[in-house]
Design a protein around this motif. Structure first.
Motif, PDB file in Angstrom:
ATOM      1  N   LEU A  39      -5.776   0.311   5.172  1.00 15.44           N
ATOM      2  CA  LEU A  39      -5.393  -1.062   4.855  1.00 15.44           C
ATOM      3  C   LEU A  39      -6.534  -2.033   5.168  1.00 15.44           C
ATOM      4  O   LEU A  39      -6.833  -2.928   4.380  1.00 15.44           O
TER       5      LEU A  39
ATOM      6  N   ARG B 167      -3.581   5.053   8.322  1.00 16.22           N
ATOM      7  CA  ARG B 167      -2.985   4.107   7.371  1.00 16.22           C
ATOM      8  C   ARG B 167      -3.455   2.687   7.647  1.00 16.22           C
ATOM      9  O   ARG B 167      -3.724   1.910   6.717  1.00 16.22           O
TER      10      ARG B 167
ATOM     11  N   ILE C 185       2.996  -5.720   2.939  1.00 15.79           N
ATOM     12  CA  ILE C 185       2.272  -6.652   3.792  1.00 15.79           C
ATOM     13  C   ILE C 185       2.930  -8.026   3.672  1.00 15.79           C
ATOM     14  O   ILE C 185       2.826  -8.693   2.639  1.00 15.79           O
TER      15      ILE C 185
ATOM     16  N   VAL D 273       0.865  -1.180   0.000  1.00 17.94           N
ATOM     17  CA  VAL D 273       0.000   0.000   0.000  1.00 17.94           C
ATOM     18  C   VAL D 273       0.897   1.224   0.000  1.00 17.94           C
ATOM     19  O   VAL D 273       1.802   1.336   0.831  1.00 17.94           O
TER      20      VAL D 273
END
Length: 492
Positions: free
Chosen positions: A187, A183, A102, A92
């Motif tokens: 996500l 953030r 991730i 991201v």
């Protein structure tokens, strides 16, 4: 075994092929009729100049759904393609080119969360444990309910499970009970974009998507997502299903409130059973006589549809070292882009977008030394779509992509093709050019969706992303199976 019933499946997407294979396995004479040249629906593939492009789906989540389907026919996933777990699963990108990779390992994800917000690691474990329960129940017996009425969910155990699943709670509120960092919120909320609705209008049940993406992981079928469509066609043909491509149906013929066949310009296709897996709204509005439609045109106008999309398929004449396989560009306001899709439909001023570079994982999808690049920008349905608008947004997206990659890309493009609202309408008869079907909102979940069984025609059934369970490849695979089982119950 039923040997004499002639079933026609309209549409060869994943729902259509899954339903067709199951019907044929149980003795029906099944023909799939498809307007395009190949199977797969939105999961089709095209090849040009040595590039192999997946036209739509690119996220392989919920691998157990595919595995369960293959097991139904005595196969496993490994019989057809290598399934590779991506690490990082995806990235991201936030403002100032801040990148959140991730990891594939869940404990590493917990560590990552803790680095953004004190206490977030333990909160994530609790959130995902809750999502795991919802996945077990939601993707178990509950998702296989045909959802003809609320009565199906009134069994004591299912009702108890439904309450725990938070079907009537907001996903947005649920996430904010655990996390505060914007953030982390972005996500956690991005998977509901696949469901086609705002987080505040999506049931909290869909935290099961977070379990799928963060705990199960993100996978990739080597050779591309098109391998999955090829597999579904192969299984169907092994059961005796016949495929008829490049056949555009113009009307469904009804007699005594039963489908007797389908008509196009030159041919009539008799049918004892019809499973419609093409666009539900198109079948109702354009193919059925008005007297035999379950829903008036006004019904579809009032539904909340998932977005359309502006897509670019690009061939790049060099390698791009800065990109991951899946890249989500969230440097702009999520709320503003969502407003431009759902509240005040228009081409967005500062859009979020997604870049997929499968050649980072799979060299077979691009010529040696080159990259296969797929860009997707969510877009409101029903907007004007023109070459000039597409080009304006292409330049906007590429400027941001080049800034992130830290290198020029546009001058190295040796293949380019766009796809947008008009293409979705022309290729799939998609209502107002939607890309993902009917949104899974609080008021459009389970028995509140358009019914799988026609209310006016006794032998007409529906499956796919405009009915239960909803949008996405795993739900449509399940949808085809549910519809086939309902048909078999009807015949027996």
């Amino acid at each position: 075994m039923i040997a004499t019933n002639k079933a026609i499946v309209l549409g060869s997407g994943f729902a259509g092929m899954a339903g067709a294979a199951l019907l044929a396995k149980n003795g029906l004479d099944v023909t799939v009729i498809e307007k395009n040249t190949t199977s797969g629906g939105r999961g089709r593939v095209f090849e040009d100049q040595g590039y192999r492009f997946d036209m739509g789906p690119s996220w392989y989540w919920m691998p157990d759904v595919y595995e369960q389907y293959y097991n139904e026919f005595g196969y496993t996933t490994a019989d057809f393609y290598e399934l590779k777990k991506l690490d990082p699963g995806f990235a991201v990108i936030f403002g100032q080119n801040e990148v959140m990779d991730i990891p594939a390992d869940f404990e590493e994800i917990c560590t990552l969360f803790e680095s953004y917000e004190t206490g977030a690691a333990e909160k994530l474990r609790r959130f995902i444990a809750d999502g795991a329960y919802k996945y077990q129940v939601g993707m178990g017996e509950m998702v296989f309910q045909p959802a003809h009425s609320v009565i199906e969910f009134m069994k004591v155990r299912l009702l108890k499970d439904a309450l725990k699943l938070q079907l009537l709670s907001s996903f947005k509120g649920h996430v904010r009970e655990y996390f505060k960092d914007p953030r982390l919120l972005a996500l956690m909320e991005f998977p509901v974009l696949f469901l086609g609705a705002l987080p505040k209008n999506t049931p909290a049940m869909y935290s099961l998507m977070n379990f799928a993406g963060l705990k199960q992981g993100t996978f990739y079928p080597m050779g591309g997502f098109g391998r999955v469509a090829e597999t579904f066609q192969k299984i169907a043909e092994e059961q005796g299903v016949k495929f008829k491509f490049q056949t555009d149906i113009h009307s469904i013929q009804i007699k005594d409130n039963r489908v007797v066949g389908l008509q196009n310009i030159n041919d009539f296709y008799p049918a004892d059973i019809l499973l419609g897996t093409a666009d539900y709204a198109h079948i109702e509005r354009m193919l059925l006589p008005k007297s035999h439609r379950s829903y008036p045109t006004s019904y579809w106008d009032k539904r909340t549809f998932a977005p359309s999309a502006l897509i670019f398929y690009l061939g790049i004449n060099k390698k791009l070292e800065g990109l991951r396989h899946h890249n989500l560009f969230f440097e702009e306001s999520f709320d503003q882009h969502a407003h431009d899709i759902y509240k005040d439909p228009k081409w967005p001023k500062n859009p979020l977008f997604y870049a997929c570079c499968p050649s980072r994982t799979d060299e077979s999808v691009a010529p040696a030394g080159k990259e296969n690049l797929f860009l997707l920008m969510p877009l409101a349905i029903g907007l004007a779509d023109s070459p000039s608008l597409r080009e304006e947004y292409f330049e906007m997206l590429m400027e941001r992509l080049e800034k992130f990659a830290g290198e020029p890309i546009r001058e190295f493009i040796d293949y380019k093709k766009s796809y947008c609202i008009n293409n979705f309408i022309n290729d799939y008869n998609a209502y107002k050019g939607n890309a993902y079907g009917l949104a899974n909102t609080l008021r459009q979940t389970a028995f509140l969706k358009p019914k799988m069984r026609s209310q006016k025609v006794s032998n007409l059934y529906y499956a796919g992303q405009l009915t239960v369970p909803g949008p996405g490849v795993p739900p449509t695979i399940i949808s085809g199976q549910i519809a086939a089982k309902e048909i078999l119950k009807h015949l027996n």
